[in-house]
Design a protein around this motif. Structure first.
Motif, short mmCIF file in Angstrom:
data_model
loop_
_atom_site.label_atom_id
_atom_site.label_comp_id
_atom_site.label_asym_id
_atom_site.label_seq_id
_atom_site.Cartn_x
_atom_site.Cartn_y
_atom_site.Cartn_z
N UNK A 137 0.85 -1.19 0.00
CA UNK A 137 0.00 0.00 0.00
C UNK A 137 0.89 1.24 0.00
N UNK A 138 0.68 2.12 -0.97
CA UNK A 138 1.49 3.33 -1.06
C UNK A 138 0.83 4.52 -0.38
N UNK A 139 -0.47 4.43 -0.10
CA UNK A 139 -1.16 5.50 0.59
C UNK A 139 -2.66 5.42 0.44
N UNK A 140 -3.35 6.11 1.32
CA UNK A 140 -4.82 6.16 1.28
C UNK A 140 -5.25 7.36 0.44
N UNK A 141 -6.42 7.23 -0.18
CA UNK A 141 -6.98 8.27 -1.02
C UNK A 141 -8.47 8.40 -0.69
N UNK A 142 -8.94 9.63 -0.55
CA UNK A 142 -10.39 9.87 -0.43
C UNK A 142 -10.95 10.09 -1.83
N UNK A 143 -12.10 9.49 -2.08
CA UNK A 143 -12.78 9.63 -3.37
C UNK A 143 -13.58 10.93 -3.36
N UNK A 144 -13.36 11.84 -4.32
CA UNK A 144 -14.17 13.07 -4.37
C UNK A 144 -15.57 12.73 -4.87
N UNK A 145 -16.57 12.99 -4.05
CA UNK A 145 -17.96 12.63 -4.41
C UNK A 145 -18.74 13.81 -4.96
N UNK A 146 -18.07 14.69 -5.63
CA UNK A 146 -18.70 15.89 -6.19
C UNK A 146 -18.12 16.11 -7.58
N UNK A 147 -18.80 16.96 -8.34
CA UNK A 147 -18.29 17.38 -9.64
C UNK A 147 -18.16 18.89 -9.59
N UNK A 148 -17.00 19.40 -9.99
CA UNK A 148 -16.78 20.84 -10.00
C UNK A 148 -17.54 21.48 -11.17
N UNK A 149 -17.61 22.80 -11.14
CA UNK A 149 -18.37 23.54 -12.16
C UNK A 149 -17.95 23.25 -13.58
N UNK A 150 -16.67 22.89 -13.76
CA UNK A 150 -16.20 22.60 -15.13
C UNK A 150 -16.74 21.28 -15.67
N UNK A 151 -17.44 20.51 -14.81
CA UNK A 151 -18.01 19.24 -15.23
C UNK A 151 -17.01 18.10 -15.29
N UNK A 152 -15.74 18.38 -14.99
CA UNK A 152 -14.69 17.37 -15.09
C UNK A 152 -14.03 17.12 -13.74
N UNK A 153 -13.70 18.19 -13.03
CA UNK A 153 -13.02 18.05 -11.75
C UNK A 153 -13.87 17.31 -10.73
N UNK A 154 -13.22 16.61 -9.82
CA UNK A 154 -13.92 15.83 -8.81
C UNK A 154 -14.03 14.38 -9.25
N UNK A 184 -28.62 14.62 -7.94
CA UNK A 184 -28.59 15.65 -8.96
C UNK A 184 -27.21 16.17 -9.27
N UNK A 185 -26.20 15.77 -8.51
CA UNK A 185 -24.88 16.37 -8.68
C UNK A 185 -24.07 15.76 -9.82
N UNK A 186 -24.36 14.53 -10.20
CA UNK A 186 -23.58 13.89 -11.25
C UNK A 186 -24.54 13.20 -12.22
N UNK A 187 -25.28 13.97 -12.99
CA UNK A 187 -26.31 13.37 -13.85
C UNK A 187 -25.78 12.47 -14.95
N UNK A 188 -24.55 12.68 -15.43
CA UNK A 188 -24.07 11.90 -16.56
C UNK A 188 -23.33 10.63 -16.12
N UNK A 189 -23.23 10.38 -14.82
CA UNK A 189 -22.49 9.24 -14.32
C UNK A 189 -23.31 7.96 -14.51
N UNK A 190 -22.73 7.00 -15.17
CA UNK A 190 -23.41 5.72 -15.42
C UNK A 190 -22.57 4.58 -14.89
N UNK A 191 -23.22 3.59 -14.31
CA UNK A 191 -22.53 2.38 -13.87
C UNK A 191 -22.57 1.40 -15.03
N UNK A 192 -21.41 0.86 -15.42
CA UNK A 192 -21.40 -0.11 -16.52
C UNK A 192 -22.26 -1.32 -16.19
N UNK A 193 -22.90 -1.89 -17.19
CA UNK A 193 -23.73 -3.07 -16.99
C UNK A 193 -22.85 -4.24 -16.59
#
Length: 195
Positions: A137-154, A184-193
């Motif tokens: 293990x090289x380190x812990x990471x928190x997952x960003x659960x938001x999308x920034x205004x640019x639609x890409x960040x987070x 409502x924060x990540x409308x384009x996020x899809x889980x692969x089938x």
């Protein structure tokens, strides 16, 4: 997970002695923080940077000395995250899914455990002192659960990283199923089938 099939737990456990079992856990806790004083964090979700440069969840292979899948998972969590994990135990009730790969005879079992904010903070603080830190293990990471205004960040940018095995799909499925994302924060996020 491409080339894998989803199994019921009983089916996975009945595969026989030629199969190895790996267990991994998503650990999460409520987070009342605000990024830049305005973006609600809602939850802290932990992943780790692995020795191979890919993101994954803490855990690993269960071996013969482990009494159960959960015993093996909790042993692996102690090795990778340190003694703070003694404050909780991942149980069968935290089980989410099992997948059998098409290659080596390995079944991957996935769990999700809700912690208190204090338990999660203790895991993060103690992880650099764990047996496997700097090795597996090289380190812990928190997952960003938001999308920034640019639609890409987070979260969208985070998902562009390299993940081990089914970790990306397990993350997305768990985030949706556990209600950890603001719908409502990540409308384009899809889980692969599932394949």
């Amino acid at each position: 997970m491409a080339g894998s099939r989803r199994l019921e737990l009983a089916e996975a456990l009945a595969l026989g002695p030629g199969w190895r079992h790996a267990c991994h856990a998503l650990l999460y806790a409520p987070d009342q923080g605000l990024l830049f004083g305005r973006i609600p964090l809602r939850y802290a979700v932990l992943m780790q940077m692995r020795f191979d440069g890919r993101l994954g969840f803490p855990g690993g292979f269960v071996d013969a000395r482990d009494g159960s899948l959960e015993d093996g998972l909790n042993r692996e969590l102690r090795e990778e995250l340190g003694e703070a994990v003694a404050a909780f135990r991942v149980e069968r009730a935290d089980y989410r899914s099992s997948h059998a790969g098409s290659g080596p005879r390995v079944v991957a079992h996935f769990y999700a455990k809700r912690l208190t904010p204090e338990q999660l903070a203790a895991v993060e603080a103690g992880a650099p002192h764990a047996k496997d830190h700097g090795l597996e293990v090289l380190g812990m990471v928190r997952v960003p659960l938001y999308t920034l205004r640019d639609g890409v960040g987070g979260l969208p940018a985070f998902l562009e990283n390299s993940f081990i095995g089914a970790a990306r799909e397990q993350l997305l499925e768990a985030l949706q199923d556990l209600g950890l994302l603001d719908s409502g924060s990540i409308p384009s996020l899809k889980v692969p089938a599932h394949h």
